[in-house]
Design an enzyme around this catalytic site. Structure first.
Site, short mmCIF file in Angstrom:
data_model
loop_
_atom_site.label_atom_id
_atom_site.label_comp_id
_atom_site.label_asym_id
_atom_site.label_seq_id
_atom_site.Cartn_x
_atom_site.Cartn_y
_atom_site.Cartn_z
N ALA A 1 2.86 -7.84 10.64
CA ALA A 1 1.89 -7.21 9.72
C ALA A 1 0.65 -8.10 9.58
O ALA A 1 -0.32 -7.93 10.32
CB ALA A 1 2.56 -6.94 8.38
N GLU B 1 -4.89 -18.44 12.27
CA GLU B 1 -4.75 -18.02 13.68
C GLU B 1 -5.86 -18.66 14.51
O GLU B 1 -7.02 -18.57 14.13
CB GLU B 1 -4.83 -16.48 13.75
CG GLU B 1 -3.61 -15.85 13.08
CD GLU B 1 -3.57 -14.32 13.13
OE1 GLU B 1 -4.47 -13.72 13.75
OE2 GLU B 1 -2.65 -13.76 12.56
N HIS C 1 -1.04 -12.35 17.99
CA HIS C 1 -1.60 -11.18 17.30
C HIS C 1 -1.93 -10.06 18.30
O HIS C 1 -3.06 -9.56 18.36
CB HIS C 1 -2.85 -11.57 16.50
CG HIS C 1 -3.14 -10.61 15.38
ND1 HIS C 1 -3.69 -11.00 14.18
CD2 HIS C 1 -2.96 -9.27 15.27
CE1 HIS C 1 -3.83 -9.95 13.39
NE2 HIS C 1 -3.40 -8.89 14.04
N GLY D 1 0.08 -7.31 18.49
CA GLY D 1 0.85 -6.14 18.08
C GLY D 1 0.17 -4.82 18.42
O GLY D 1 0.82 -3.84 18.76
P1 NAD Z 1 0.44 1.65 5.90
O1 NAD Z 1 -0.60 1.56 4.84
O2 NAD Z 1 0.64 2.92 6.62
O3 NAD Z 1 1.85 1.21 5.29
C1 NAD Z 1 2.00 0.13 4.41
C2 NAD Z 1 3.18 0.44 3.52
O4 NAD Z 1 3.42 -0.69 2.70
C3 NAD Z 1 2.94 1.62 2.57
O5 NAD Z 1 3.96 2.59 2.68
C4 NAD Z 1 2.92 0.98 1.20
O6 NAD Z 1 3.47 1.83 0.21
C5 NAD Z 1 3.77 -0.24 1.40
N1 NAD Z 1 3.53 -1.31 0.45
C6 NAD Z 1 2.35 -1.69 -0.08
N2 NAD Z 1 2.55 -2.73 -0.93
C7 NAD Z 1 3.88 -2.99 -0.91
C8 NAD Z 1 4.69 -3.92 -1.56
N3 NAD Z 1 4.19 -4.80 -2.42
N4 NAD Z 1 6.02 -3.91 -1.30
C9 NAD Z 1 6.56 -3.02 -0.45
N5 NAD Z 1 5.83 -2.08 0.20
C10 NAD Z 1 4.50 -2.07 -0.03
O7 NAD Z 1 0.10 0.47 6.91
P2 NAD Z 1 0.50 0.37 8.45
O8 NAD Z 1 -0.55 1.03 9.28
O9 NAD Z 1 1.91 0.75 8.61
O10 NAD Z 1 0.32 -1.20 8.67
C11 NAD Z 1 1.30 -2.12 8.18
C12 NAD Z 1 0.85 -3.55 8.45
O11 NAD Z 1 0.68 -3.77 9.84
C13 NAD Z 1 -0.47 -3.92 7.81
O12 NAD Z 1 -0.39 -5.22 7.29
C14 NAD Z 1 -1.42 -3.93 8.99
O13 NAD Z 1 -2.52 -4.79 8.75
C15 NAD Z 1 -0.52 -4.47 10.05
N6 NAD Z 1 -0.99 -4.25 11.42
C16 NAD Z 1 -0.80 -5.27 12.31
C17 NAD Z 1 -1.23 -5.14 13.61
C18 NAD Z 1 -1.04 -6.24 14.59
O14 NAD Z 1 -1.85 -6.38 15.49
N7 NAD Z 1 0.01 -7.01 14.48
C19 NAD Z 1 -1.86 -3.96 14.01
C20 NAD Z 1 -2.00 -2.90 13.10
C21 NAD Z 1 -1.55 -3.08 11.79
#
Ligand code: NAD
Length: 526
Positions: free
Chosen positions: A229, A259, A277, A279
């Protein structure tokens, strides 16, 4: 033709989509100064993470309507500055979900089967099969923290591996969790029961160091943790301690507090898998991001509802269909309010009553209303992106409330307005077309369209006739007349639809008629 500037390399298919709708210039090595010099010519700017879209760039973008990020994160865009200027910032949050979920599955298998260590060992010339005894994913418990777009995709994939899924996400309901095969539990239970924990929440104040010493101690000694994440959700110092003390079996990290994690002790652990990074880095995710933002720009240029706007409420197609009539009503009511208000509006209370009150987000309606109230009186363009910001800057207090019942109508929007010198209210509904059904508490039934005159008067004999005669004297034909009154002889409101414009001097003559208190003429286009 609209003009689009692309300043970071984006997928060819996305460029092709953009070329169908606009004149596209791709310039990927612009300095900040060049960008500031040139941006004024363009209606949309498409970037990835490379271009810094600063306040200066945004202010120089005199014709800019959209800033599109072909990807997810918008850390490189000054969203606040864009909002103030009424520029929509769009992205492609869906584009990476599958890609990140697959990377997570990859890391899960890598940990379970020690793939990286085994690879290194073979390269060293070793053939030590017993050293790399792994575990199956089948029947293991996967704990997903954050069951959003990516978390859900991970859940679906892990189910296919025969895993049992627990999820912690306080912002979703049980049904949505069940629909992707997960059972919602509290965080502590998830940590205690899971064989693998994977994190998919955004990095917020609340989630910073969500996983720290206490949480790591709760995990099984045999458990693994994965973070694809954002760095900072796991407290790295605590993770290092937990690994040193064998409190957990290992970790896989795609993101880090800093990073790259150049000098981190994390690099020393054999049971930690690290990726830089990546993902979201697949050909498909990049292609989809480019296509998604190209379609989004097309939708906005065509006046259709955008779907992934960061700085305004987005509406899906279904919601838009349901709200469209009320958007039209709010446009008309906004224009009426601006012409009815004798001086500065101090506050607006918008009440959504009836079926419409059950709708999740009504902010788009309030924004449309503000846009139509403010646009006619301001030089800077007001749109649904900047409507709230501009209203606030102008000291207009906006409140929104809901009421389940709407008397004889399916849905009603009631707006109470307070200006410097008076208070008034209007109510509208939609039955095949927008209708005004109440002005200042007096019932009327009129379509807000064309030339309208609203007269406040005392309901005494001869008054209606005198108003009609006065207009007739000036060759103004009355098409429709409606009166709303409290009781005979009391305060009343008359709404007239007239075929001609009512000039200012005629309006003054009407106002000076006996028993007439006020008269306002307004033009509401079709
Ligand atoms: P999303 O907004 O669709 O989902 C996030 C979920 O987290 C939501 O369902 C929300 O209700 C929940 N949430 C928020 N606060 C919370 C808490 N305190 N406790 C528990 N749940 C909580 O987001 P997504 O598109 O699924 O992305 C998820 C993560 O992945 C983000 O951090 C995003 O930045 C990261 N990401 C990483 C990469 C990478 O290159 N590694 C690429 C894309 C996204």
């Amino acid at each position: 033709m609209k003009k689009i500037l692309v300043t970071d390399p984006i997928n060819e298919k996305g460029i092709k989509e953009l070329e169908k709708i606009a004149d596209v210039t791709v310039k990927t090595d612009m300095s900040q100064e060049e960008l500031i010099d040139e941006i004024g010519k363009y209606n949309a700017l498409v970037v990835r993470s490379g271009t810094k879209v600063t306040r200066e760039v945004i202010e120089a973008g005199k014709n800019l309507e959209i800033i599109a990020r072909a990807g997810v994160g918008v850390d490189n865009i000054d969203v606040g500055a864009a909002t103030e200027k009424g520029i929509m910032v769009v992205n492609a949050p869906e584009s990476t979900s599958i890609t990140v979920a697959e990377h997570t599955m990859g890391l899960m298998l890598t940990l379970a089967r020690k793939i990286v260590l085994a690879d290194k060992s073979v390269r060293r010339g070793e053939w030590n099969r017993s050293k790399f005894m792994g575990i199956e994913l089948k029947d293991k418990v996967l704990g997903i923290i954050g069951l959003g777009r990516i978390g859900s995709q991970v859940s679906l994939r892990a189910r296919a591996f025969g895993m049992k899924i627990l999820a912690y996400d306080p912002y979703i309901d049980e049904e949505s969790a069940e629909s992707v095969g997960a059972t919602l539990v509290e965080l502590d239970e998830l940590l205690k029961k899971s064989d693998i924990v994977t994190i998919h929440v955004p990095l917020t104040k609340e989630t910073k160091h969500l996983i720290s010493r206490r949480e790591l101690k709760m995990m099984k000694n045999s458990a693994y943790i994965i973070n694809c994440a954002r760095g900072g959700i796991i407290d790295e110092e605590a993770l290092i301690e937990a690994l040193e003390n064998n409190e957990i079996a290992g970790a896989a990290l795609d993101v880090f507090e800093e990073e790259p994690p150049s000098d981190s002790p994390l690099l020393e652990f054999d049971n930690v898998v690290l990726t830089p990074h990546i993902g979201a880095s697949t050909v498909e995710a990049q292609r989809d991001a480019a296509i998604i933002v190209a379609n989004e720009i097309k939708r906005i240029f065509d006046g259709k509802p955008p779907q992934n706007v960061i700085n305004m409420p987005s509406l899906d197609r279904e919601s838009f269909k349901l709200l469209k009539p009320y958007i039209e009503l709010c446009e008309k009511m906004g224009l009426m309010i601006t012409q009815l208000a004798p001086d500065k509006i101090k506050s607006l209370n918008v009440v959504y009553a009836g079926e419409i009150s059950e709708f999740k987000s009504l902010d788009v309606l309030t924004r449309t209303l503000l846009q139509n109230i403010l646009n006619p009186i301001l030089t800077e363009p007001v749109n649904i992106v900047n409507a709230h910001t501009i209203a606030e800057k102008r000291g207009i207090v906006v409140t929104e409330s809901r009421r389940p019942k709407a008397d004889n109508y399916k849905s009603v929007i009631q707006i109470d307005v307070e200006t410097k010198s008076e208070k008034f209210s209007i109510e509208g509904t939609y039955t095949n077309k927008p209708k005004i059904i109440n002005i200042n508490g007096y019932k009327v039934d009129v379509e807000p369209k064309g030339n309208m005159m609203i007269v406040k008067y005392r309901d005494l004999p001869g008054t209606i006739g005198a108003i009609g005669t006065k207009l007739g004297e000036h060759d103004i034909n009355i098409a429709i007349m409606q009166v709303g009154r409290e009781k005979p002889g009391g305060e009343a409101v008359m709404v007239l639809k007239v075929d001609q414009k009512v000039p200012e001097d005629v309006l003054e003559e009407v106002k000076s008629l006996k028993n007439v208190e006020d008269a306002v003429f307004m033009i509401l286009n079709n």
